[in-house]
Each structure stands twice: as structure tokens, then as C-alpha cells.
Design a protein around this motif. Structure first.
Motif, mmCIF file in Angstrom:
data_model
loop_
_atom_site.group_PDB
_atom_site.id
_atom_site.type_symbol
_atom_site.label_atom_id
_atom_site.label_comp_id
_atom_site.label_asym_id
_atom_site.label_seq_id
_atom_site.Cartn_x
_atom_site.Cartn_y
_atom_site.Cartn_z
ATOM 1 N N PRO A 1 0.814 -1.226 0.000
ATOM 2 C CA PRO A 1 0.000 0.000 0.000
ATOM 3 C C PRO A 1 0.844 1.271 0.000
ATOM 4 O O PRO A 1 0.458 2.272 -0.582
ATOM 5 C CB PRO A 1 -0.794 -0.098 1.306
ATOM 6 C CG PRO A 1 -0.804 -1.534 1.646
ATOM 7 C CD PRO A 1 0.486 -2.085 1.143
ATOM 8 N N GLN A 2 2.013 1.195 0.665
ATOM 9 C CA GLN A 2 2.892 2.357 0.686
ATOM 10 C C GLN A 2 3.446 2.646 -0.714
ATOM 11 O O GLN A 2 3.532 3.808 -1.129
ATOM 12 C CB GLN A 2 4.034 2.094 1.669
ATOM 13 C CG GLN A 2 4.606 3.394 2.221
ATOM 14 C CD GLN A 2 5.740 3.129 3.185
ATOM 15 O OE1 GLN A 2 5.821 2.059 3.785
ATOM 16 N NE2 GLN A 2 6.616 4.094 3.343
ATOM 17 N N LYS B 1 0.724 4.237 -2.590
ATOM 18 C CA LYS B 1 0.530 5.596 -2.124
ATOM 19 C C LYS B 1 1.549 6.534 -2.784
ATOM 20 O O LYS B 1 1.214 7.644 -3.228
ATOM 21 C CB LYS B 1 0.672 5.650 -0.599
ATOM 22 C CG LYS B 1 0.101 6.907 0.010
ATOM 23 C CD LYS B 1 0.153 6.838 1.525
ATOM 24 C CE LYS B 1 -0.063 8.209 2.101
ATOM 25 N NZ LYS B 1 1.233 8.915 2.317
ATOM 26 N N SER C 1 6.457 10.115 -0.140
ATOM 27 C CA SER C 1 5.986 10.399 1.228
ATOM 28 C C SER C 1 6.878 11.381 1.992
ATOM 29 O O SER C 1 6.940 11.342 3.211
ATOM 30 C CB SER C 1 5.889 9.125 2.059
ATOM 31 O OG SER C 1 5.199 8.147 1.378
ATOM 32 N N GLY C 2 7.573 12.232 1.272
ATOM 33 C CA GLY C 2 8.407 13.223 1.943
ATOM 34 C C GLY C 2 9.681 12.649 2.539
ATOM 35 O O GLY C 2 10.540 13.396 2.988
ATOM 36 N N VAL C 3 9.802 11.326 2.553
ATOM 37 C CA VAL C 3 11.026 10.726 3.085
ATOM 38 C C VAL C 3 12.109 10.880 2.022
ATOM 39 O O VAL C 3 11.873 10.641 0.846
ATOM 40 C CB VAL C 3 10.810 9.240 3.445
ATOM 41 C CG1 VAL C 3 12.115 8.576 3.841
ATOM 42 C CG2 VAL C 3 9.799 9.108 4.568
ATOM 43 N N MET D 1 17.328 7.862 1.999
ATOM 44 C CA MET D 1 16.891 6.808 2.912
ATOM 45 C C MET D 1 16.485 5.541 2.141
ATOM 46 O O MET D 1 16.745 4.429 2.599
ATOM 47 C CB MET D 1 15.724 7.277 3.781
ATOM 48 C CG MET D 1 16.153 8.205 4.880
ATOM 49 S SD MET D 1 17.432 7.448 5.949
ATOM 50 C CE MET D 1 18.509 8.852 6.215
#
Lengths: 90, 90
Positions: free
Chosen positions: A23-24, A27, A35-37, A41
Motif C-alpha cells: 500500500p505504501q 501511495k 511520502s516526503g522521506v 533513505m
């Protein structure tokens, strides 16, 4: 428990953790960003997954090898997708 | 490569993947939400991590055991934090 049964336990574990990660990925695909990460990373994660894969080969664990090939591909997809998207935004 | 060296490879892999996960935990803490990903996914992930831990014990892999204890604790933190936060929002 024999070796095959043990590997089945490992593969069940891999199914759960990979399934929970999907799901991530969707997304990120949908929102057109990771996701802003920071992407670094994801690169660190990919390096970790590669070493896990190497470790899986060393201990001859089918579950560890399978899980890290799948996770590695998903992670690679996120990195490439984010980079393409970042390029388009410029 | 002897057994200890192999475990060191696994622990290096675990350090990378855990380290890469930490910023996400901080992000959830900072933003006061679990990045919009449904809590059920974190529960599925936690179930997966628990089975991985069991698998690690079966194959006696220090790296798999260590990685999944640490990831399990982080995941548990996310779930509890999200639940407390959700309760406060009501």
C-alpha cells in the motif's frame, strides 16, 4: 520441524511483511512523491536489502533470499519513480 | 567465511535497513500521524515481523532475530502512538 517446513514459515513471514509494504508503494505512485522521506533513505534501504540478499545466499535461506529480491525490486521502483518524477518537476 | 563473519554480514544488513526506517518513525512522531497508511497495514507488518522472529529462532540466525526484535519494537511504537493519537483526536 524439517527444513522445508521452516522455509514455509519464513515465506509466510515474507508474504506478510511484503504485503504490508505494497500500500505504501501504491501511495507513492498515487501521490507522485515518496511520502516526503528523503530518497537517500530509500538508497540506504536498498543497500541494506542487497546485503540481506547476500546474507540469505550465505546462510542458504530461501525465505531471506525471496523476501529481499521482492523488497529490493519494490524499493528500486520507488527510487526510479521518484527520480523520474523529480526530473519532470524541474 | 565462518559463522561469526556471516552473522556480521547479516547484522550490517540489519543496521542499514533499520537505520533507513528510523526517519519514517520520526516523521510519524513529528507529524502526529502514520503517514496516512492505514493502521491495519502496520498490524499486518507486525504479524509478519513476529513470524520472521520465529523463523530466525528456527534457523538460529542472530541477524534475523536481532533485526526483527528492533523492527518489531519500532512497529509497536508506531501502532501504539497512532492509537493514542487517534483517541485524543476524538
Amino acid at each position: 520441524m524439517n527444513a522445508i517446513q521452516i522455509e514455509i514459515v519464513g515465506l509466510i513471514a515474507a508474504s506478510f511483511t511484503t504485503f504490508a509494504f505494497v500500500p505504501q508503494v501504491f501511495k507513492i505512485w498515487k501521490n507522485r512523491n515518496a511520502s516526503g522521506v528523503s530518497i537517500s533513505m530509500y538508497v540506504i534501504m536498498l543497500i541494506g536489502i542487497s546485503i540481506w540478499l547476500y546474507y540469505g545466499l550465505l546462510i542458504k535461506s530461501v525465505a531471506v533470499i525471496t523476501a529481499n529480491i521482492v523488497s529490493g525490486l519494490l524499493q528500486l521502483f520507488i527510487i526510479i519513480f521518484t527520480l523520474i518524477n523529480r526530473k519532470n518537476e524541474k
